[in-house]
Design an enzyme around this catalytic site. Structure first.
Site, PDB file in Angstrom:
ATOM      1  N   ARG A 145      97.661  22.198 110.018  1.00  0.00           N
ATOM      2  CA  ARG A 145      98.225  23.463 109.548  1.00  0.00           C
ATOM      3  C   ARG A 145      98.365  24.473 110.680  1.00  0.00           C
ATOM      4  O   ARG A 145      99.457  24.678 111.185  1.00  0.00           O
ATOM      5  CB  ARG A 145      97.366  24.036 108.399  1.00  0.00           C
ATOM      6  CG  ARG A 145      97.323  23.137 107.150  1.00  0.00           C
ATOM      7  CD  ARG A 145      98.679  22.976 106.503  1.00  0.00           C
ATOM      8  NE  ARG A 145      98.638  22.160 105.296  1.00  0.00           N
ATOM      9  CZ  ARG A 145      98.387  22.616 104.080  1.00  0.00           C
ATOM     10  NH1 ARG A 145      98.116  23.886 103.900  1.00  0.00           N
ATOM     11  NH2 ARG A 145      98.395  21.804 103.036  1.00  0.00           N
ATOM     12  N   HIS A 174      92.216  21.513 106.588  1.00  0.00           N
ATOM     13  CA  HIS A 174      91.755  22.813 107.055  1.00  0.00           C
ATOM     14  C   HIS A 174      90.335  22.671 107.590  1.00  0.00           C
ATOM     15  O   HIS A 174      89.544  21.879 107.070  1.00  0.00           O
ATOM     16  CB  HIS A 174      91.746  23.844 105.915  1.00  0.00           C
ATOM     17  CG  HIS A 174      93.060  24.483 105.642  1.00  0.00           C
ATOM     18  ND1 HIS A 174      93.461  24.839 104.370  1.00  0.00           N
ATOM     19  CD2 HIS A 174      94.073  24.848 106.461  1.00  0.00           C
ATOM     20  CE1 HIS A 174      94.657  25.381 104.423  1.00  0.00           C
ATOM     21  NE2 HIS A 174      95.052  25.406 105.679  1.00  0.00           N
ATOM     22  N   CYS A 274      87.588  27.986  99.961  1.00  0.00           N
ATOM     23  CA  CYS A 274      89.023  28.250  99.851  1.00  0.00           C
ATOM     24  C   CYS A 274      89.309  29.482  98.997  1.00  0.00           C
ATOM     25  O   CYS A 274      90.286  30.191  99.225  1.00  0.00           O
ATOM     26  CB  CYS A 274      89.750  27.038  99.257  1.00  0.00           C
ATOM     27  SG  CYS A 274      89.920  25.649 100.387  1.00  0.00           S
TER      28      CYS A 274
END
Length: 281
Positions: A145, A174, A274
């Protein structure tokens, strides 16, 4: 018994976070291996599970701010991706996939309205999803990402050392899915982490082993329920309730693990961290 396994007395510190209620959560596209639009999602269940996380933070004494969800942005619940906030400076997010790109300006608007010095990013990055403050150093993920040139931008903006770590497993796209920060506050002596070794290339592993020799190594089973996608205050660690061995390891080190079930939000590829963006003024 090795000294690293002896429980020590740990002191919690207050956390200030930003969250987004998943009122519009669903899975209608696929931008990570966890997502499958063919599987049904239950928005009301996602909201109830999220509310449990929210209440857990409130009960721990965290200061919790909320950003309004926007219809058509189902992943906005994953607030950690909305930016990186340190020293009252909010470095905005610039998302890789078009489906999430409108979230960047939405979060930057909230930062401005709430008194943060907003810096519009020049490079692709997904906020605290890939940037983790450990003591006075920022660990920065790349590979899926956030672009590696955002790491230099981050270093120049905050004047702190930024350590690049390349992720190699697409299920852990991530950094906050592969590393949990255990001692988060800046200036903390000998801060520690937990991580999944298989998520990193050999160069990154060498860095982690040298810098964090006492780190908790989490097994594949706990990582597969996003057990590392956790958030804490230096004593209390809110983790996925199914990450049972990670829970055991945390208790052995003197932390207080608190399990929550975010299984519905896991269908979108997210967990506790998250849903949590730390606001550091």
């Amino acid at each position: 018994m090795p000294a690293t396994n002896v429980a020590t007395v740990r002191t919690p510190s207050k956390r200030t976070v930003l969250m987004c209620r998943p009122e519009f959560f669903t899975v209608v596209y696929r931008i990570n291996p966890w997502m499958d639009p063919q599987l049904p999602t239950d928005t009301s269940l996602a909201v109830r599970q999220w509310e449990t996380l929210y209440q857990t933070y409130v009960d721990l004494g965290f200061e919790v701010h909320l950003i309004d969800p926007i219809e058509g942005l189902p992943d906005m619940v994953y607030a950690a991706n909305g930016g990186f906030v340190l020293d009252n400076i909010a470095y905005g997010a610039s998302f890789t996939y078009p489906e999430r790109q409108p979230e960047g300006p939405a979060y930057m608007d909230w930062f401005r309205e709430n008194g943060f010095d907003v810096k519009v990013p020049e490079n692709i990055n997904e906020g605290e999803g890939d940037f983790l403050l450990v003591g006075d150093v920022i660990l920065a993920g790349t590979g899926f990402r956030s672009a590696s040139n955002s790491h230099q931008e981050l270093a120049e903006l905050y004047g702190r050392q930024v350590i690049t770590l390349e992720l190699v497993n697409p299920s852990f796209y991530h950094l906050d899915t592969a590393i949990a920060v255990l001692d988060p506050q800046p200036g903390y002596e000998n801060p520690n982490i937990a991580y999944l070794p298989s998520a990193f290339n050999e160069e990154g592993l060498a860095v982690l082993r040298e810098r964090f020799p006492d780190a908790i190594l989490v097994n594949e089973e706990d990582a597969a329920v996003l057990g590392l996608n956790s958030f804490g205050d230096g004593y209390n660690m809110v983790i996925a309730s199914r990450a049972t061995d990670f829970e055991r390891q945390l208790r052995e080190r003197g932390y207080n693990p608190i399990g929550v079930d975010l299984s519905e939000l896991l269908l979108g590829g997210g967990g506790v961290k998250c849903c949590t963006l730390e606001l550091r003024k």
